[in-house]
Design a protein around this motif. Structure first.
Motif, PDB file in Angstrom:
ATOM      1  N   GLU A  11      39.261  33.350  45.886  1.00 32.23           N
ATOM      2  CA  GLU A  11      39.793  32.435  44.811  1.00 32.23           C
ATOM      3  C   GLU A  11      41.054  31.975  45.010  1.00 32.23           C
ATOM      4  O   GLU A  11      41.682  30.858  44.474  1.00 32.23           O
ATOM      5  N   VAL A  18      45.800  30.226  40.599  1.00 32.82           N
ATOM      6  CA  VAL A  18      46.962  30.322  41.337  1.00 32.82           C
ATOM      7  C   VAL A  18      47.561  31.785  41.316  1.00 32.82           C
ATOM      8  O   VAL A  18      47.317  32.451  40.306  1.00 32.82           O
ATOM      9  N   ASP A  19      48.422  32.163  42.654  1.00 36.06           N
ATOM     10  CA  ASP A  19      48.752  33.452  42.684  1.00 36.06           C
ATOM     11  C   ASP A  19      49.886  33.638  41.715  1.00 36.06           C
ATOM     12  O   ASP A  19      51.089  33.668  42.403  1.00 36.06           O
ATOM     13  N   THR A  20      49.561  34.061  40.502  1.00 36.16           N
ATOM     14  CA  THR A  20      50.771  34.559  39.687  1.00 36.16           C
ATOM     15  C   THR A  20      51.206  35.889  39.704  1.00 36.16           C
ATOM     16  O   THR A  20      52.462  36.235  39.500  1.00 36.16           O
ATOM     17  N   ASN A  21      50.348  36.757  40.313  1.00 37.58           N
ATOM     18  CA  ASN A  21      50.737  38.082  40.401  1.00 37.58           C
ATOM     19  C   ASN A  21      52.032  38.094  41.298  1.00 37.58           C
ATOM     20  O   ASN A  21      53.025  38.764  41.432  1.00 37.58           O
ATOM     21  N   GLY A  68      40.889  42.826  44.835  1.00 38.56           N
ATOM     22  CA  GLY A  68      39.611  43.347  45.655  1.00 38.56           C
ATOM     23  C   GLY A  68      39.414  44.944  45.548  1.00 38.56           C
ATOM     24  O   GLY A  68      39.194  45.545  46.465  1.00 38.56           O
ATOM     25  N   GLY A 157      43.606  43.008  40.715  1.00 35.59           N
ATOM     26  CA  GLY A 157      44.170  41.806  40.594  1.00 35.59           C
ATOM     27  C   GLY A 157      44.274  41.244  39.331  1.00 35.59           C
ATOM     28  O   GLY A 157      45.028  40.211  38.942  1.00 35.59           O
ATOM     29  N   VAL A 158      43.433  41.623  38.260  1.00 35.71           N
ATOM     30  CA  VAL A 158      43.682  41.091  36.861  1.00 35.71           C
ATOM     31  C   VAL A 158      44.964  41.297  36.365  1.00 35.71           C
ATOM     32  O   VAL A 158      45.547  42.176  36.347  1.00 35.71           O
TER      33      VAL A 158
HETATM   34  P1  AMP Z   1      40.070  41.235  41.717  1.00 38.21           P
HETATM   35  O1  AMP Z   1      40.812  42.593  40.896  1.00 38.21           O
HETATM   36  O2  AMP Z   1      40.095  40.918  42.883  1.00 38.21           O
HETATM   37  O3  AMP Z   1      38.549  41.431  40.950  1.00 38.21           O
HETATM   38  O4  AMP Z   1      40.495  40.122  40.617  1.00 38.21           O
HETATM   39  C1  AMP Z   1      40.016  39.888  39.262  1.00 38.21           C
HETATM   40  C2  AMP Z   1      40.601  38.442  38.723  1.00 38.21           C
HETATM   41  O5  AMP Z   1      42.058  38.871  38.527  1.00 38.21           O
HETATM   42  C3  AMP Z   1      40.278  37.293  39.402  1.00 38.21           C
HETATM   43  O6  AMP Z   1      39.127  36.707  39.311  1.00 38.21           O
HETATM   44  C4  AMP Z   1      41.384  36.351  39.125  1.00 38.21           C
HETATM   45  O7  AMP Z   1      41.003  35.531  38.073  1.00 38.21           O
HETATM   46  C5  AMP Z   1      42.546  37.282  38.861  1.00 38.21           C
HETATM   47  N1  AMP Z   1      43.631  37.615  40.080  1.00 38.21           N
HETATM   48  C6  AMP Z   1      43.156  38.250  41.268  1.00 38.21           C
HETATM   49  N2  AMP Z   1      44.421  38.030  41.957  1.00 38.21           N
HETATM   50  C7  AMP Z   1      45.077  37.323  41.203  1.00 38.21           C
HETATM   51  C8  AMP Z   1      46.648  36.871  41.595  1.00 38.21           C
HETATM   52  N3  AMP Z   1      46.998  37.070  42.779  1.00 38.21           N
HETATM   53  N4  AMP Z   1      47.207  36.356  40.760  1.00 38.21           N
HETATM   54  C9  AMP Z   1      46.619  35.660  39.604  1.00 38.21           C
HETATM   55  N5  AMP Z   1      45.366  36.136  39.247  1.00 38.21           N
HETATM   56  C10 AMP Z   1      44.612  37.029  39.944  1.00 38.21           C
END
Ligand code: AMP
Ligand code: MG
Length: 439
Positions: A11, A18-21, A68, A157-158
């Motif tokens: 995504e 948007v990569d706010t992390n 991930g 990622g959350v």
């Molecule tokens: P994940 O841990 O990869 O399953 O990520 C879960 C959710 O966190 C994703 O669906 C995104 O909505 C959000 N997310 C993941 N990476 C980022 C990021 N770098 N910046 C902002 N939101 C993110």
């Protein structure tokens, strides 16, 4: 100390999220003096994740990874890390028990797929997650020849889960490793002069090798200077930052209207409040944008009572008393007309100052002598400064002095309108500073 931030998710690379992390993590790392070398983003693809990790571990002290580590087939970060470290994934029994408990408390049994979330590379440690089932990973990457050592943190990622985990378990480690170092920053804002002209005025202040470093960015016509001071102690960083900021102020003077979160309208509002004066507006092509900006600031009723939007010629005549003859002879976009608009608005609103704008925002309506982007702005003000015999008549807007200028703003309709309103604010700001416009 330095770090690389690796964000993982389809995504993100597809531009859906948007990569706010990474932005948040960079700010956190700067606060403990850890320089961020780069941000890397890859999709949910194990090869791509492995390549990104392989490239990074030799180039930084800390590799900070988010995303991930969920339970589904597209969550491949732990597998990639184990492969890069050349160790197997092992079950962490105690985290498995925590995940099972997480489901039990919600009256559900754990789906088998969730057990993957308790797998971490051999030798790595678990980072507890108090807000979800995805534990983080804290691993030491050591190359085969023992020459490369990099500490790798993997987090969810959350954003909310990542932030809590980072603050509790990751930041303290990096803070300790950087032994009191910090990066302190200040942003100084200017309006009216282009980015390259600002850079020219700053001269050697912008040399890339300097610490504190000074860089420029532009956003909506506002040219900002970003000053970053990276030092081994907070005291030294604060001292050097102040010195660099003063040096920039020395070069740019009153072109700088504020720092950090201060907007142009706040800077003007502050001066109006300090001088206990009021302003009114008479707007044509900006359609109320200038009044909107002036009233963006809380407490604006102290200095703004009313404004006029006189878009058509008839409105300029009927509401502001600009003569039809003047409109016909000089045209609505002329210094004559904006001066009359400002003078009459000031009188009608009984304000200390009046700003008037009339221009061609486009895309149509331009001519050879007045192309799209031509904007006339006028400021009406009391004939004598406060305290120099200004009578009640002047105060109530009865007699005015007027300064008018014609500008040619580049860009589309939205740009022209935005720059017009900001330039009007800038004309008033310099008048309140008792200084001529420096451009
Ligand atoms: P994940 O841990 O990869 O399953 O990520 C879960 C959710 O966190 C994703 O669906 C995104 O909505 C959000 N997310 C993941 N990476 C980022 C990021 N770098 N910046 C902002 N939101 C993110
Ligand atoms: Mg994901």
């Amino acid at each position: 100390m330095n770090a690389i931030i690796l964000s993982i998710g389809d995504e993100l690379v597809l531009g859906q999220t948007v990569d706010t992390n990474s932005a948040w993590l960079s700010q956190q790392l700067a606060s403990v003096g850890c320089a961020v070398r780069s941000h890397i983003t890859v999709g949910d693809d194990q090869r791509a994740i492995e390549e990104a990790m392989d490239e990074s571990v030799g180039r930084c002290d800390f590799l900070v990874v988010t995303g991930g580590i969920g339970p589904t087939a597209d969550d491949l970060t732990r597998q990639a890390l184990a492969a890069v470290m050349n160790v197997p994934l092992e079950l962490n029994e105690s985290w498995l028990a925590s995940v099972k408990e997480f489901f039990k408390q919600r009256g559900r049994t754990m789906p088998e797929s969730n057990s993957i979330q308790a797998m971490i590379p051999r030798g790595a440690r678990i980072l507890l997650n108090q807000n979800g089932t995805a534990a983080g990973i804290d691993a030491d990457y050591i190359s085969g020849d023992q020459k490369t050592v990099c500490r790798v943190f993997v987090m969810p990622g959350v954003p909310s889960e990542m932030k809590a985990m980072f603050a509790r378990d990751v930041l303290p480690v990096i803070r300790q490793a950087s032994a009191g170092a910090v990066i302190l920053s200040r942003t100084l804002h200017t309006f009216g002069v282009g980015e390259s002209a600002v850079a020219e005025m700053l001269g050697e202040q912008m040399m890339r090798s300097r610490n504190p470093s000074v860089g420029t960015t532009v956003s909506n016509g506002i040219v900002s200077l970003r000053v970053n001071a990276r030092f081994d102690s907070r005291e030294r960083a604060a001292e050097e930052l102040e010195r660099a900021v003063e040096a920039c102020r020395g070069k740019l003077g009153d072109l700088i209207f504020g720092s950090d979160d201060v907007t142009l309208q706040q800077a003007v509002a502050e001066r109006l409040a300090a001088s206990r004066t009021t302003v009114t507006t008479a707007e044509s092509c900006t359609g109320g944008l200038l009044a909107k900006m002036l009233t963006d600031v809380p407490g604006s009723s102290d200095y703004f009572k009313t404004g006029f939007i006189t878009y058509a010629n008839e409105a300029k005549y009927e509401r502001l008393g600009v003569s039809m003859e003047m409109l016909n002879v000089y045209g609505a976009v002329s210094e004559h007309v904006v001066s009359a608009m400002a003078r009459n608005a000031r009188r009608l609103a009984k304000a200390d100052y009046a700003l008037a704008i009339s221009g061609i925002a486009g895309p149509s309506g331009g001519s050879e002598s007045k192309p799209v982007g031509t904007v006339c702005i006028a400021l009406a003000f009391p004939p004598l400064p406060p305290g120099e015999g200004r009578g009640e008549g002047a105060r109530k807007g009865q007699e005015s002095s007027v300064a008018a200028r014609t500008f040619l703003f580049p860009g589309d309709r939205a740009w022209v309108r935005d720059r017009s309103a900001k330039m009007a604010l800038t004309m008033l700001r310099f008048h309140l500073l008792n200084k001529p416009l420096p451009f």
